[in-house]
Design a protein around this motif. Structure first.
Motif, mmCIF file in Angstrom:
data_model
loop_
_atom_site.group_PDB
_atom_site.id
_atom_site.type_symbol
_atom_site.label_atom_id
_atom_site.label_comp_id
_atom_site.label_asym_id
_atom_site.label_seq_id
_atom_site.Cartn_x
_atom_site.Cartn_y
_atom_site.Cartn_z
ATOM 1 N N UNK A 89 0.816 -1.220 0.000
ATOM 2 C CA UNK A 89 0.000 0.000 0.000
ATOM 3 C C UNK A 89 0.847 1.267 0.000
ATOM 4 N N UNK A 90 2.083 1.166 0.478
ATOM 5 C CA UNK A 90 2.943 2.342 0.590
ATOM 6 C C UNK A 90 3.900 2.515 -0.591
ATOM 7 N N UNK A 91 3.808 1.643 -1.592
ATOM 8 C CA UNK A 91 4.685 1.797 -2.747
ATOM 9 C C UNK A 91 4.094 2.811 -3.728
ATOM 10 N N UNK A 92 4.947 3.692 -4.221
ATOM 11 C CA UNK A 92 4.583 4.656 -5.237
ATOM 12 C C UNK A 92 4.712 3.972 -6.612
ATOM 13 N N UNK A 93 4.170 4.558 -7.660
ATOM 14 C CA UNK A 93 3.332 5.747 -7.733
ATOM 15 C C UNK A 93 1.917 5.475 -7.224
ATOM 16 N N UNK A 94 1.281 6.538 -6.741
ATOM 17 C CA UNK A 94 -0.103 6.454 -6.295
ATOM 18 C C UNK A 94 -1.020 6.942 -7.422
ATOM 19 N N UNK A 95 -2.220 6.392 -7.482
ATOM 20 C CA UNK A 95 -3.141 6.683 -8.582
ATOM 21 C C UNK A 95 -4.506 7.078 -8.014
ATOM 22 N N UNK A 96 -5.071 8.143 -8.562
ATOM 23 C CA UNK A 96 -6.431 8.557 -8.230
ATOM 24 C C UNK A 96 -7.132 9.012 -9.514
ATOM 25 N N UNK A 97 -8.468 8.950 -9.514
ATOM 26 C CA UNK A 97 -9.250 9.434 -10.654
ATOM 27 C C UNK A 97 -9.753 10.839 -10.385
ATOM 28 N N UNK A 98 -9.661 11.705 -11.381
ATOM 29 C CA UNK A 98 -10.207 13.049 -11.313
ATOM 30 C C UNK A 98 -10.653 13.468 -12.708
ATOM 31 N N UNK A 99 -11.914 13.926 -12.816
ATOM 32 C CA UNK A 99 -12.449 14.436 -14.070
ATOM 33 C C UNK A 99 -12.324 13.416 -15.215
ATOM 34 N N UNK A 100 -12.552 12.158 -14.879
ATOM 35 C CA UNK A 100 -12.559 11.128 -15.901
ATOM 36 C C UNK A 100 -11.201 10.690 -16.394
ATOM 37 N N UNK A 101 -10.144 11.003 -15.618
ATOM 38 C CA UNK A 101 -8.791 10.578 -15.984
ATOM 39 C C UNK A 101 -8.072 10.091 -14.734
ATOM 40 N N UNK A 102 -7.133 9.166 -14.938
ATOM 41 C CA UNK A 102 -6.282 8.717 -13.843
ATOM 42 C C UNK A 102 -5.108 9.684 -13.693
ATOM 43 N N UNK A 103 -4.884 10.135 -12.461
ATOM 44 C CA UNK A 103 -3.723 10.968 -12.132
ATOM 45 C C UNK A 103 -2.733 10.098 -11.352
ATOM 46 N N UNK A 114 2.984 16.552 8.293
ATOM 47 C CA UNK A 114 2.062 17.115 7.311
ATOM 48 C C UNK A 114 0.616 16.844 7.735
ATOM 49 N N UNK A 115 -0.237 17.845 7.580
ATOM 50 C CA UNK A 115 -1.655 17.720 7.922
ATOM 51 C C UNK A 115 -2.478 17.948 6.652
ATOM 52 N N UNK A 116 -3.162 16.915 6.212
ATOM 53 C CA UNK A 116 -3.988 16.998 5.014
ATOM 54 C C UNK A 116 -5.290 17.747 5.311
ATOM 55 N N UNK A 117 -5.679 18.606 4.373
ATOM 56 C CA UNK A 117 -6.950 19.317 4.509
ATOM 57 C C UNK A 117 -8.120 18.400 4.144
ATOM 58 N N UNK A 118 -9.294 18.756 4.610
ATOM 59 C CA UNK A 118 -10.476 17.926 4.407
ATOM 60 C C UNK A 118 -10.846 17.884 2.927
ATOM 61 N N UNK A 130 1.617 9.884 0.165
ATOM 62 C CA UNK A 130 0.244 9.666 -0.285
ATOM 63 C C UNK A 130 -0.697 10.685 0.346
ATOM 64 N N UNK A 131 -0.423 11.069 1.589
ATOM 65 C CA UNK A 131 -1.226 12.092 2.256
ATOM 66 C C UNK A 131 -1.153 13.409 1.486
ATOM 67 N N UNK A 132 0.056 13.769 1.050
ATOM 68 C CA UNK A 132 0.238 14.993 0.264
ATOM 69 C C UNK A 132 -0.488 14.885 -1.068
ATOM 70 N N UNK A 133 -0.381 13.731 -1.713
ATOM 71 C CA UNK A 133 -1.055 13.535 -2.996
ATOM 72 C C UNK A 133 -2.560 13.731 -2.848
ATOM 73 N N UNK A 134 -3.134 13.175 -1.809
ATOM 74 C CA UNK A 134 -4.574 13.340 -1.587
ATOM 75 C C UNK A 134 -4.922 14.800 -1.340
ATOM 76 N N UNK A 135 -4.091 15.503 -0.598
ATOM 77 C CA UNK A 135 -4.327 16.923 -0.358
ATOM 78 C C UNK A 135 -4.259 17.690 -1.671
#
Length: 271
Positions: A89-103, A114-118, A130-135
């Motif tokens: 779970x901690x291996x990069x790269x991390x992937x998320x979907x946004x606006x119909x594309x994988x980032x 680091x403190x991630x915003x809501x 990964x916390x930064x990526x989500x932020x």
């Protein structure tokens, strides 16, 4: 320290040569033995491989090295763990979907406390990366329109990267498959290969490729890495705070912002 590798090309290109050199640094010529990952774009789809084992001895890495998976955009990461345990779970790269594309995102550095915003994106693992990526994804989603142009995106990404770099070491690669954003706090270098192509030899293993035999005169391929992978090519080193936005192998935009100066020793660059 972790190490990054990214590719932006104007034609589907395999990463076997550069990936082979990078994997040697994962437990053989370098200390980055705590897992590795690579993501290739195929159109809007992403083909990803991850392994918490050292890349230098990974059977999955050997498979990827010997199979010419061609892509216009790819990101790779080898890890030396500091924040977060050694697991898949901690291996990069991390992937998320946004606006119909994988980032896809990979990070080299350490941002303590680091403190991630809501927001809707949350980490699966327990790394600061990964916390930064989500932020970052939450901020992009909340502050930009769906049809934002790459240069408009870059302005927001630079602002966020500068914010993260003010809290710690933040070297990153980020892409949605169309463009590739790179930001340097301590170490990063790039090289753009175009005609006339010639031979190149890896630093970390005895392997040479004559790119003239593998390419066409129209090909343009840019590689971005934490440190140069070849012995006989001139890589262009980033300055602290420098960012570059790539598309189809070409430099689309670039700039430099103020960031704290950190030593380039291994200790602060683990991830």
């Amino acid at each position: 320290m972790c190490e990054l590798l990214g590719m932006s090309a104007n034609t589907p290109t395999d990463l076997c040569f550069s990936f082979t050199g990078l994997t040697r640094r994962g437990g053989e010529t370098g200390p980055h033995k705590d897992g590795w990952g690579i993501s290739f774009y195929d159109g809007k789809g992403v083909r990803s491989f991850h392994d918490p084992e050292p890349s230098a001895s990974s059977a999955i890495a050997r498979f990827v090295s010997s199979h010419p998976i061609k892509s216009k955009t790819a990101i790779c990461h080898i890890r030396q763990a500091n924040v977060g345990s050694v697991n898949l779970a901690n291996t990069h790269p991390f992937v998320r979907e946004l606006w119909g594309r994988y980032w896809v995102f990979a990070h080299n550095g350490q941002v303590p406390n680091f403190v991630r915003r809501v927001g809707m994106y949350e980490p699966v693992g327990d790394t600061d990366s990964e916390d930064i990526f989500c932020d970052l994804m939450n901020q992009v989603r909340q502050n930009l329109p769906r049809d934002a142009m790459p240069t408009q995106l870059a302005s927001t990404l630079v602002s966020l990267a500068q914010e993260y770099a003010s809290q710690g070491v933040f070297n990153c690669l980020l892409t949605n498959g169309d463009w590739l954003f790179s930001f340097c706090t301590t170490r990063m270098a790039s090289i753009t290969r175009r005609a006339p192509f010639g031979p190149a030899s890896l630093q970390d293993t005895e392997m040479t490729v004559d790119f003239a035999a593998e390419t066409t005169p129209a090909d343009v391929v840019t590689l971005i890495a934490t440190s140069p992978l070849t012995l006989d090519e001139e890589w262009d080193r980033y300055q602290p705070g420098e960012w570059r936005l790539w598309q189809l192998g070409e430099l689309l935009a670039q700039g430099q912002v103020d960031v704290p100066r950190y030593p380039t020793t291994p200790a602060p660059e683990t991830c």
